[in-house]
Design a protein around this motif. Sequence first.
Motif, PDB file in Angstrom:
ATOM      1  N   SER A 184       2.904   9.964   2.618  1.00 42.94           N
ATOM      2  CA  SER A 184       2.279   8.836   3.026  1.00 42.94           C
ATOM      3  C   SER A 184       2.714   7.792   4.015  1.00 42.94           C
ATOM      4  N   ASP A 208       1.055  -1.361   0.137  1.00 42.19           N
ATOM      5  CA  ASP A 208       0.072  -0.146   0.156  1.00 42.19           C
ATOM      6  C   ASP A 208       0.917   1.297  -0.080  1.00 42.19           C
ATOM      7  N   LEU A 209       1.840   1.218   0.903  1.00 36.80           N
ATOM      8  CA  LEU A 209       2.764   2.526   0.657  1.00 36.80           C
ATOM      9  C   LEU A 209       3.566   2.611  -0.385  1.00 36.80           C
ATOM     10  N   ARG A 252      -5.271  10.269  -8.715  1.00 38.80           N
ATOM     11  CA  ARG A 252      -4.967   9.603  -7.372  1.00 38.80           C
ATOM     12  C   ARG A 252      -5.341   8.048  -7.610  1.00 38.80           C
ATOM     13  N   ASP A 258       1.419   9.746  -4.615  1.00 34.90           N
ATOM     14  CA  ASP A 258       2.101  11.081  -4.086  1.00 34.90           C
ATOM     15  C   ASP A 258       2.998  11.841  -4.941  1.00 34.90           C
ATOM     16  N   THR A 270       7.796  10.018   1.302  1.00 37.13           N
ATOM     17  CA  THR A 270       6.621  10.578   0.701  1.00 37.13           C
ATOM     18  C   THR A 270       5.718  11.065   1.909  1.00 37.13           C
ATOM     19  N   ARG A 276       3.484   9.542   7.457  1.00 32.72           N
ATOM     20  CA  ARG A 276       2.437   9.642   8.378  1.00 32.72           C
ATOM     21  C   ARG A 276       2.313   7.958   8.834  1.00 32.72           C
ATOM     22  N   GLN A 312       0.829   4.163  -2.526  1.00 33.67           N
ATOM     23  CA  GLN A 312       0.638   5.449  -2.183  1.00 33.67           C
ATOM     24  C   GLN A 312       1.568   6.515  -2.633  1.00 33.67           C
ATOM     25  N   SER A 313       2.927   6.049  -2.442  1.00 31.95           N
ATOM     26  CA  SER A 313       3.932   7.059  -2.833  1.00 31.95           C
ATOM     27  C   SER A 313       4.089   7.413  -4.059  1.00 31.95           C
TER      28      SER A 313
END
Length: 177
Positions: free
Chosen positions: A164, A56-57, A73, A64, A162, A167, A60-61
């Motif tokens: 994401s 997922d990261l 997105r 991003d 990034t 966080r 997401q990256s």
Amino acid sequence: MKPARTRAIYAGSFDPITLGHLDIIQKALLTFDVVHVAVGINPLKAGLFDIDERLDLIAQSVMDLDLTGQGARVLPPQVEVGAFEGESVTKYAHRVGATHIVRGLRQSSDFDDEFRYHGILGRLEPNMPMIHIICRETFLHVSSSTARELASLGEDVSWLVTPSVERALRAKFVVGA
């Protein structure tokens, strides 16, 4: 003979993915039609993020940074993510239809490791070219372990990862708890 459509596999632990990894992906996208980012699962190493979090990261990256310039997105079709365990990277590469293996280089010590790895993979699969990409000088000192360590100390890691990933790292390391 060059394949009609090229698909590179870029394998690593990506625990977590960093801006250096993303630089390699972006450069690979300039050369290959598709870059398949593959998380290799090593049962002998406990990671900070589980496999689903890492996948997922990565997605997401990529979103991003909008690596393909599409502005949406959604994960662009030029970038795929996947994971493998219990098989060599060459077997996994064949399974996903890869035509090349991409490896990243940051510093001279990486070269020694990659030279050995190149020899091993060349013996396992002599017909799959391995391409080495050097990341931008800005990212020569960036690593997943540095991001994890600094995040665990409550330091700023925005120059390494990034938003994401930043966080996600903050969520893993609640400083002062």
